[in-house]
Write an enzyme that holds these catalytic residues in place. Structure first.
Site, PDB file in Angstrom:
ATOM      1  N   ASP A  69      20.215  42.147  48.947  1.00  0.00           N
ATOM      2  CA  ASP A  69      21.590  42.488  48.160  1.00  0.00           C
ATOM      3  C   ASP A  69      21.205  42.276  46.594  1.00  0.00           C
ATOM      4  OD1 ASP A  69      23.902  43.409  47.794  1.00  0.00           O
ATOM      5  OD2 ASP A  69      25.150  41.974  48.772  1.00  0.00           O
ATOM      6  N   LYS A 145      18.018  47.014  56.057  1.00  0.00           N
ATOM      7  CA  LYS A 145      18.929  45.819  56.480  1.00  0.00           C
ATOM      8  C   LYS A 145      20.084  46.180  56.257  1.00  0.00           C
ATOM      9  CE  LYS A 145      20.280  41.120  55.796  1.00  0.00           C
ATOM     10  NZ  LYS A 145      19.982  39.894  54.928  1.00  0.00           N
ATOM     11  N   ASP A 147      24.263  45.370  56.543  1.00  0.00           N
ATOM     12  CA  ASP A 147      25.027  44.327  56.718  1.00  0.00           C
ATOM     13  C   ASP A 147      26.589  44.619  57.008  1.00  0.00           C
ATOM     14  OD1 ASP A 147      25.751  41.615  56.518  1.00  0.00           O
ATOM     15  OD2 ASP A 147      24.486  41.247  54.495  1.00  0.00           O
ATOM     16  N   ASP A 207      25.191  33.825  58.893  1.00  0.00           N
ATOM     17  CA  ASP A 207      24.089  33.466  58.134  1.00  0.00           C
ATOM     18  C   ASP A 207      23.495  31.995  58.081  1.00  0.00           C
ATOM     19  OD1 ASP A 207      24.328  36.062  57.040  1.00  0.00           O
ATOM     20  OD2 ASP A 207      24.649  35.323  55.007  1.00  0.00           O
ATOM     21  N   GLN A 248      17.998  37.864  77.339  1.00  0.00           N
ATOM     22  CA  GLN A 248      17.850  38.841  78.366  1.00  0.00           C
ATOM     23  C   GLN A 248      17.954  40.390  77.899  1.00  0.00           C
ATOM     24  OE1 GLN A 248      21.338  38.433  81.033  1.00  0.00           O
ATOM     25  NE2 GLN A 248      21.591  36.815  79.973  1.00  0.00           N
TER      26      GLN A 248
END
Length: 438
Positions: A69, A145, A147, A207, A248
């Protein structure tokens, strides 16, 4: 017929993975946020890229240099609506930085949010997915990425979250440039269920905080499966708990992201950082460094360059380790046993101690190989300690010899994790195939 159905069911998740050819093993690299926050510039990025090379980290697989950011200008381009970089932090623009990163043989990543603003208060990409994706591609971006801040309430069900994040997935794919898509929606609405065909990885929790086990009300959930407020300041061992049931859902091209690594940032001791790195590797989380790679201690380098653990993380079988048991201890904390399958009929298992005291444990192969069945449980294995070096070669993975039935009286220190690779010796174990290899 039943076997055919089983094989189809096991193969189905891989067929549904995001079809961009990326992240066949968990991505590795470095990100600005954990250490630098908003205090970044083009010099921060280029210095880190050079440090990845000078510290030989590229040879271990760390290849993405990711700007998180606060790279943004105060507003978008008033004429085109395209994203613009902060002219003071990035006077030459993002493309120039990306070009220099590429010239070093590395890949370049950037950040945005599926909201009107990013978490740092800059402009987000919600309803600007197409122009942003095209701009990122023109800059030479290899990784996004993405957010979850300021999402205008477009969450609350898997379908609502899916639609919001799928918009960017389609926009990235439409550019024709391979861009790894790393969703960061904090586990909201269960991305391990809805994101497998739109993203290469997805965050599973709030986070991370650079702490081993401190409880923080800002990370209030005890289970991620029914978590209504993922929050932030989540202790490292809490995130390991969150990861246990969702392994899984992961596999080649689609990974549970436990957040960026804190190794080297100073909030934990050596054994705790070893636990941190070990467990991220075993559960096949992306290994994204979050420290200042231009200024690292020998201890930090020792941990993040353990190529035996990196090989576990990057194993092409793509099978995250599962937690076999968790035993709470009267003094607080617990002992945990984890096990995972590797290629060539090999295995990895780990014993983690989150308690305040050292523990002595008898590790039984009946537990370690509960998924593989009697021929493995009664088999003989050569064991390699992945946190000890072979003195003759200097390489991680000391050969401890052959073991049958288990490992007696294993000593594991406070907040320590021990990791072993197991290679079958007995013919019964060599003949039998694991169901995950079908």
């Amino acid at each position: 017929m039943a076997l055919n159905v089983l094989v189809l069911a096991l193969a189905l998740p891989a067929a549904l993975a995001l079809d961009n050819g990326l992240a066949r093993t968990p991505q590795m690299g470095w990100n600005t946020w954990n250490h630098f926050g908003c205090g970044i510039s083009q010099d921060t990025i280029l210095s880190a890229a050079k440090a990845l090379i000078s510290n030989n980290l590229t040879s271990y697989g760390y290849e993405y240099v990711i700007v998180d950011d606060c790279w943004h200008a105060p507003a978008r381009d008033p004429d085109t609506g395209a994203p613009v970089a902060d002219p003071e932090k990035f006077p030459n623009g993002i493309k120039a930085v990306a070009d220099q990163v590429h010239d070093m043989g590395l890949k370049f990543g950037i950040y945005s949010s599926a909201g009107t603003y990013t978490c740092g208060g800059r402009f987000g990409s919600l309803d600007h997915e197409e122009i942003d994706a095209k701009t990122y591609a023109s800059w030479g971006v290899d990784y996004l990425k993405y957010d979850n801040c300021f999402n205008e309430g477009r969450a609350g069900t898997p379908k609502i979250s899916y639609d919001r994040y799928a918009n960017m997935s389609r926009a990235l794919n439409a550019t024709g440039r391979p861009i790894l898509y790393s969703m960061c929606n904090w586990g909201e609405d269960g991305p391990w269920n809805f994101a497998v065909d739109i993203a290469n990885s997805w965050r599973i929790s709030g986070d991370i905080h650079d702490d081993f086990d401190r409880f923080d009300d800002r990370c209030p959930c005890t289970s991620i499966l029914d978590c209504k407020l993922p929050g932030f300041h989540c202790a490292m061992s809490r995130i390991i708990d969150f990861a246990a049931p969702v392994g899984q859902k992961a596999g080649p091209g689609r990974w549970n992201d436990l957040d960026m690594l804190e190794v080297g940032n100073g909030g934990m001791n050596f054994d705790e950082y070893v636990t941190h790195f070990s467990m991220w590797a075993l559960v096949k989380s992306p290994l994204i460094l979050g420290n200042d790679v231009t200024d690292m201690s020998n201890e930090t380098l020792t941990i993040i360059t353990n190529d035996a653990l990196i090989a576990v993380n990057q194993d092409p079988n793509g099978s995250p380790a599962s937690r076999i048991w968790k035993h709470r201890l009267p003094e607080g904390g617990d002992l945990q046993l984890w096990q995972g399958s590797l290629v060539n009929n090999e295995f990895v298992f780990a014993l983690m101690n989150t308690s305040p005291n050292p523990q002595t444990v008898n590790v039984s192969f009946t537990d370690v190989f509960v998924d593989q069945g009697p021929s493995y449980q009664s088999g003989t294995f050569t064991l390699y300690d992945l946190w000890q070096k072979d003195p003759s070669t200097g390489k991680w993975g000391l050969n401890l010899g052959e073991f049958s039935g288990g490992m007696p009286a294993v000593q594991v220190g406070t907040h320590q994790t021990k990791v072993w690779k197991a290679v079958p010796v007995s013919t019964g174990a060599n003949r039998r195939r694991d169901w995950r290899d079908l």
